[in-house]
Design a protein around this motif. Structure first.
Motif, PDB file in Angstrom:
ATOM      1  N   ALA A 142      -8.213   2.636 -14.640  1.00  0.00           N
ATOM      2  CA  ALA A 142      -8.249   3.843 -13.829  1.00  0.00           C
ATOM      3  C   ALA A 142      -8.532   3.559 -12.361  1.00  0.00           C
ATOM      4  O   ALA A 142      -8.188   4.369 -11.490  1.00  0.00           O
ATOM      5  CB  ALA A 142      -9.301   4.805 -14.381  1.00  0.00           C
ATOM      6  N   ASN A 143      -9.160   2.414 -12.062  1.00  0.00           N
ATOM      7  CA  ASN A 143      -9.502   2.116 -10.675  1.00  0.00           C
ATOM      8  C   ASN A 143      -8.471   1.234  -9.973  1.00  0.00           C
ATOM      9  O   ASN A 143      -8.725   0.725  -8.881  1.00  0.00           O
ATOM     10  CB  ASN A 143     -10.886   1.455 -10.593  1.00  0.00           C
ATOM     11  N   ALA A 302       1.444  -4.401   1.074  1.00  0.00           N
ATOM     12  CA  ALA A 302       0.114  -4.349   1.684  1.00  0.00           C
ATOM     13  C   ALA A 302       0.077  -3.307   2.796  1.00  0.00           C
ATOM     14  O   ALA A 302      -0.938  -2.624   2.984  1.00  0.00           O
ATOM     15  CB  ALA A 302      -0.265  -5.726   2.226  1.00  0.00           C
ATOM     16  N   TRP A 303       1.170  -3.182   3.545  1.00  0.00           N
ATOM     17  CA  TRP A 303       1.254  -2.139   4.585  1.00  0.00           C
ATOM     18  C   TRP A 303       1.163  -0.754   3.955  1.00  0.00           C
ATOM     19  O   TRP A 303       0.420   0.114   4.449  1.00  0.00           O
ATOM     20  CB  TRP A 303       2.562  -2.284   5.361  1.00  0.00           C
ATOM     21  N   VAL A 304       1.894  -0.533   2.865  1.00  0.00           N
ATOM     22  CA  VAL A 304       1.846   0.762   2.183  1.00  0.00           C
ATOM     23  C   VAL A 304       0.435   1.040   1.682  1.00  0.00           C
ATOM     24  O   VAL A 304      -0.079   2.165   1.822  1.00  0.00           O
ATOM     25  CB  VAL A 304       2.854   0.807   1.016  1.00  0.00           C
ATOM     26  N   ALA A 305      -0.229   0.035   1.100  1.00  0.00           N
ATOM     27  CA  ALA A 305      -1.593   0.221   0.608  1.00  0.00           C
ATOM     28  C   ALA A 305      -2.533   0.618   1.740  1.00  0.00           C
ATOM     29  O   ALA A 305      -3.358   1.533   1.592  1.00  0.00           O
ATOM     30  CB  ALA A 305      -2.089  -1.052  -0.074  1.00  0.00           C
ATOM     31  N   ALA A 306      -2.422  -0.060   2.884  1.00  0.00           N
ATOM     32  CA  ALA A 306      -3.261   0.276   4.036  1.00  0.00           C
ATOM     33  C   ALA A 306      -2.985   1.692   4.516  1.00  0.00           C
ATOM     34  O   ALA A 306      -3.914   2.439   4.875  1.00  0.00           O
ATOM     35  CB  ALA A 306      -3.022  -0.723   5.163  1.00  0.00           C
ATOM     36  N   ARG A 307      -1.725   2.086   4.511  1.00  0.00           N
ATOM     37  CA  ARG A 307      -1.379   3.445   4.930  1.00  0.00           C
ATOM     38  C   ARG A 307      -1.888   4.481   3.935  1.00  0.00           C
ATOM     39  O   ARG A 307      -2.282   5.589   4.314  1.00  0.00           O
ATOM     40  CB  ARG A 307       0.147   3.571   5.099  1.00  0.00           C
ATOM     41  N   MET A 308      -1.871   4.156   2.640  1.00  0.00           N
ATOM     42  CA  MET A 308      -2.408   5.070   1.629  1.00  0.00           C
ATOM     43  C   MET A 308      -3.910   5.272   1.828  1.00  0.00           C
ATOM     44  O   MET A 308      -4.418   6.399   1.731  1.00  0.00           O
ATOM     45  CB  MET A 308      -2.115   4.533   0.227  1.00  0.00           C
ATOM     46  N   ILE A 309      -4.618   4.186   2.111  1.00  0.00           N
ATOM     47  CA  ILE A 309      -6.055   4.286   2.375  1.00  0.00           C
ATOM     48  C   ILE A 309      -6.297   5.145   3.611  1.00  0.00           C
ATOM     49  O   ILE A 309      -7.164   6.038   3.612  1.00  0.00           O
ATOM     50  CB  ILE A 309      -6.669   2.883   2.552  1.00  0.00           C
ATOM     51  N   GLY A 310      -5.531   4.899   4.669  1.00  0.00           N
ATOM     52  CA  GLY A 310      -5.683   5.668   5.893  1.00  0.00           C
ATOM     53  C   GLY A 310      -5.361   7.137   5.698  1.00  0.00           C
ATOM     54  O   GLY A 310      -6.090   8.018   6.185  1.00  0.00           O
ATOM     55  N   GLU A 311      -4.283   7.410   4.992  1.00  0.00           N
ATOM     56  CA  GLU A 311      -3.876   8.795   4.746  1.00  0.00           C
ATOM     57  C   GLU A 311      -4.928   9.530   3.921  1.00  0.00           C
ATOM     58  O   GLU A 311      -5.303  10.676   4.230  1.00  0.00           O
ATOM     59  CB  GLU A 311      -2.538   8.818   4.022  1.00  0.00           C
ATOM     60  N   ALA A 312      -5.433   8.876   2.875  1.00  0.00           N
ATOM     61  CA  ALA A 312      -6.425   9.520   2.011  1.00  0.00           C
ATOM     62  C   ALA A 312      -7.732   9.766   2.757  1.00  0.00           C
ATOM     63  O   ALA A 312      -8.342  10.833   2.634  1.00  0.00           O
ATOM     64  CB  ALA A 312      -6.671   8.663   0.777  1.00  0.00           C
ATOM     65  N   ALA A 313      -8.174   8.784   3.544  1.00  0.00           N
ATOM     66  CA  ALA A 313      -9.418   8.952   4.294  1.00  0.00           C
ATOM     67  C   ALA A 313      -9.286  10.063   5.327  1.00  0.00           C
ATOM     68  O   ALA A 313     -10.220  10.850   5.541  1.00  0.00           O
ATOM     69  CB  ALA A 313      -9.797   7.642   4.972  1.00  0.00           C
ATOM     70  N   PRO A 321     -14.797   6.324  -2.223  1.00  0.00           N
ATOM     71  CA  PRO A 321     -13.662   5.957  -3.082  1.00  0.00           C
ATOM     72  C   PRO A 321     -13.246   7.056  -4.058  1.00  0.00           C
ATOM     73  O   PRO A 321     -12.054   7.223  -4.341  1.00  0.00           O
ATOM     74  CB  PRO A 321     -14.162   4.717  -3.819  1.00  0.00           C
ATOM     75  N   LYS A 322     -14.200   7.826  -4.571  1.00  0.00           N
ATOM     76  CA  LYS A 322     -13.860   8.907  -5.500  1.00  0.00           C
ATOM     77  C   LYS A 322     -13.051   9.997  -4.799  1.00  0.00           C
ATOM     78  O   LYS A 322     -12.096  10.549  -5.365  1.00  0.00           O
ATOM     79  CB  LYS A 322     -15.123   9.490  -6.112  1.00  0.00           C
ATOM     80  N   ALA A 323     -13.414  10.294  -3.542  1.00  0.00           N
ATOM     81  CA  ALA A 323     -12.670  11.294  -2.779  1.00  0.00           C
ATOM     82  C   ALA A 323     -11.266  10.797  -2.456  1.00  0.00           C
ATOM     83  O   ALA A 323     -10.296  11.564  -2.516  1.00  0.00           O
ATOM     84  CB  ALA A 323     -13.427  11.646  -1.499  1.00  0.00           C
ATOM     85  N   LEU A 324     -11.165   9.513  -2.123  1.00  0.00           N
ATOM     86  CA  LEU A 324      -9.846   8.942  -1.828  1.00  0.00           C
ATOM     87  C   LEU A 324      -8.952   8.975  -3.071  1.00  0.00           C
ATOM     88  O   LEU A 324      -7.772   9.343  -2.999  1.00  0.00           O
ATOM     89  CB  LEU A 324      -9.979   7.502  -1.325  1.00  0.00           C
ATOM     90  N   SER A 325      -9.520   8.577  -4.201  1.00  0.00           N
ATOM     91  CA  SER A 325      -8.760   8.565  -5.452  1.00  0.00           C
ATOM     92  C   SER A 325      -8.298   9.963  -5.824  1.00  0.00           C
ATOM     93  O   SER A 325      -7.148  10.160  -6.252  1.00  0.00           O
ATOM     94  CB  SER A 325      -9.615   7.969  -6.573  1.00  0.00           C
ATOM     95  N   TRP A 348      -0.281   9.231 -14.668  1.00  0.00           N
ATOM     96  CA  TRP A 348      -0.631   8.717 -15.991  1.00  0.00           C
ATOM     97  C   TRP A 348      -0.897   7.219 -16.007  1.00  0.00           C
ATOM     98  O   TRP A 348      -1.542   6.708 -16.912  1.00  0.00           O
ATOM     99  CB  TRP A 348       0.458   9.059 -17.007  1.00  0.00           C
ATOM    100  N   ASN A 349      -0.417   6.460 -14.995  1.00  0.00           N
ATOM    101  CA  ASN A 349      -0.711   5.026 -14.988  1.00  0.00           C
ATOM    102  C   ASN A 349      -0.947   4.450 -13.600  1.00  0.00           C
ATOM    103  O   ASN A 349      -1.035   3.244 -13.433  1.00  0.00           O
ATOM    104  CB  ASN A 349       0.392   4.234 -15.698  1.00  0.00           C
ATOM    105  N   ARG A 350      -1.030   5.322 -12.572  1.00  0.00           N
ATOM    106  CA  ARG A 350      -1.374   4.909 -11.197  1.00  0.00           C
ATOM    107  C   ARG A 350      -0.296   4.054 -10.540  1.00  0.00           C
ATOM    108  O   ARG A 350      -0.577   3.301  -9.610  1.00  0.00           O
ATOM    109  CB  ARG A 350      -2.697   4.130 -11.142  1.00  0.00           C
ATOM    110  N   GLN A 351       0.950   4.153 -10.992  1.00  0.00           N
ATOM    111  CA  GLN A 351       2.065   3.407 -10.402  1.00  0.00           C
ATOM    112  C   GLN A 351       2.716   4.225  -9.293  1.00  0.00           C
ATOM    113  O   GLN A 351       2.989   5.410  -9.470  1.00  0.00           O
ATOM    114  CB  GLN A 351       3.112   3.060 -11.459  1.00  0.00           C
ATOM    115  N   LEU A 352       2.985   3.576  -8.152  1.00  0.00           N
ATOM    116  CA  LEU A 352       3.653   4.247  -7.044  1.00  0.00           C
ATOM    117  C   LEU A 352       5.144   4.380  -7.344  1.00  0.00           C
ATOM    118  O   LEU A 352       5.834   3.383  -7.583  1.00  0.00           O
ATOM    119  CB  LEU A 352       3.451   3.465  -5.747  1.00  0.00           C
TER     120      LEU A 352
END
Length: 395
Positions: A142-143, A302-313, A321-325, A348-352
């Motif tokens: 889940a994480n 890795a760029w997409v992951a960084a952008r996902m973190i930025g967008e969520a924050a 982390p719970k709020a981001l998730s 259902w499986n955290r796949q992009l």
């Protein structure tokens, strides 16, 4: 004066949809990466020293562009493993330095161990390289958010194009390593799924030669023709060679004049340095200017992951982390990635969800899902294991 007004309106529009930050927010995430083998068939494929990290750094720069208006700042902490170094200990060090998430370029086994170790600390793990379907199925966590596509997504992206071209008969040659069999398994399942036929299957045994130093008498003209001879009528030669032992030797050396696809020739990927559509040239140019090389799939993931973190924050106004998730898995999340459509997560499986590029290394030949492959929810879900077939039970 007009330009200033337009910029002012754009910034105002951006701020109007973002939560007001109560105080400046600093968001740190780690980049945990393995050293990649320099045993490649082509000298052009040697991994760069900043492989994966470079994409994350471009993503951080983009996050900070928005962060200047929202009172947020973003930082990536690099942690490159030495050979044999424990990935779990390295991940723990990143969290001890204040990282709230880890962008992981790790093999499947290490990724699972890190995911289980970080569960108690509520940190998010972004998988940007491991394509194993098992990580999204029987071994799902889940994480862990999977930015990298699965082998089944890559195989389905390739198969859809070959079926669309009416090239339905294949000769499959796989290597002798476990990863090669996993990709071959994905190819077989994809052929069955979309109505293609594997007319013959053969194995290329890795003799552990010097690869680039071999004279040619071992792996080229003398070996490839008999390996590919007598397969009957087929349209495409499919290579399953994830360890880069033989795949790039197949084009122009097979017994029959047939196109090559899979691990060589026409290959499925999440990103390629030659991709230019949908504004990708802008990202490619920035990357090349900064790092003096092309952006590969791991860099882009890795760029997409960084952008996902930025967008969520930014949207959640939090570094928790719970709020981001919660935001990333919610109905409002989507992200642009210069691939023609906005991407979202399969809850259902955290796949992009993402399109698969089909490239020959010089240009993008096509992009899957192909026209005519329909789905009741999203055409992107025609790629890979769909929800009704999933074995994932999130832990």
């Amino acid at each position: 004066m007009i330009k200033r007004c337009v910029i002012g309106v754009s910034v105002a529009a951006l701020l109007s949809v973002l939560p007001a930050a109560a105080k400046p927010l600093r968001v740190k995430f780690g980049v945990l990466r393995q050293p990649h083998s320099s045993e490649t068939l082509s000298i052009l494929d040697l991994p760069a020293e900043d492989d994966t990290l470079a994409g994350a750094l471009i993503g951080v720069a983009d996050d900070n562009t928005t962060g200047r208006f929202t009172g947020q700042s973003f930082e990536a902490i690099d942690e490159k493993l030495a050979s044999g170094e424990d990935a779990v200990a390295a991940a723990q060090r990143l969290l001890d330095q204040g990282a709230i998430a880890v962008v992981a370029d790790l093999p499947a086994g290490d990724l699972l161990r890190v995911a289980d170790a970080l569960k108690a600390r509520d940190a998010l793990l972004f998988n940007v390289s491991a394509t194993d379907d098992s990580l999204r199925e029987e071994d799902c966590r889940a994480n862990v958010i999977h930015v990298a596509p699965t082998r089944s997504m890559l195989a389905d992206g390739l198969t859809q194009y070959l079926v669309w071209k009416q090239w339905r008969r294949w000769l499959l040659i796989k290597g002798s390593h476990l990863e090669d069999e996993l990709f071959a398994k994905a190819i077989r399942a994809s052929a069955k799924k979309f109505g293609a036929k594997i007319v013959d299957e053969r194995i290329y045994v890795d003799t552990e030669g010097g690869r680039r130093s071999d004279s040619g008498s071992v792996q080229t003209q003398r070996l490839i023709p008999p390996l590919t001879q007598g397969a009957g009528a087929y349209d495409v030669l499919i290579a399953a060679d994830e360890n880069e032992v033989f795949g790039n030797y197949l084009p122009y050396r097979s017994f029959d004049p047939r196109p090559v696809a899979g691990s060589a020739g026409l290959f499925p990927t999440s990103w390629d340095a030659s991709h230019e559509q949908w504004g990708a040239t802008q990202l490619q140019n920035r990357f090349r200017k900064e790092f003096r090389r092309g952006m590969n799939a791991r860099d882009h993931q890795a760029w997409v992951a960084a952008r996902m973190i930025g967008e969520a924050a930014t949207r959640a106004g939090s570094a928790d982390p719970k709020a981001l998730s919660a935001y990333l898995l919610g109905p409002d999340f989507s992200i642009a990635a210069f691939k023609g459509v906005r991407l979202s997560l399969r809850p259902w499986n955290r796949q992009l969800r993402q399109p698969i590029l089909l490239s020959d290394g010089r240009m993008t030949v096509s992009v899957s899902p192909q026209e005519g492959f329909l789905h009741q929810t999203s055409e992107l879900d025609t790629l890979g294991v769909d929800k009704p077939e999933t074995k994932c039970r999130l832990q």
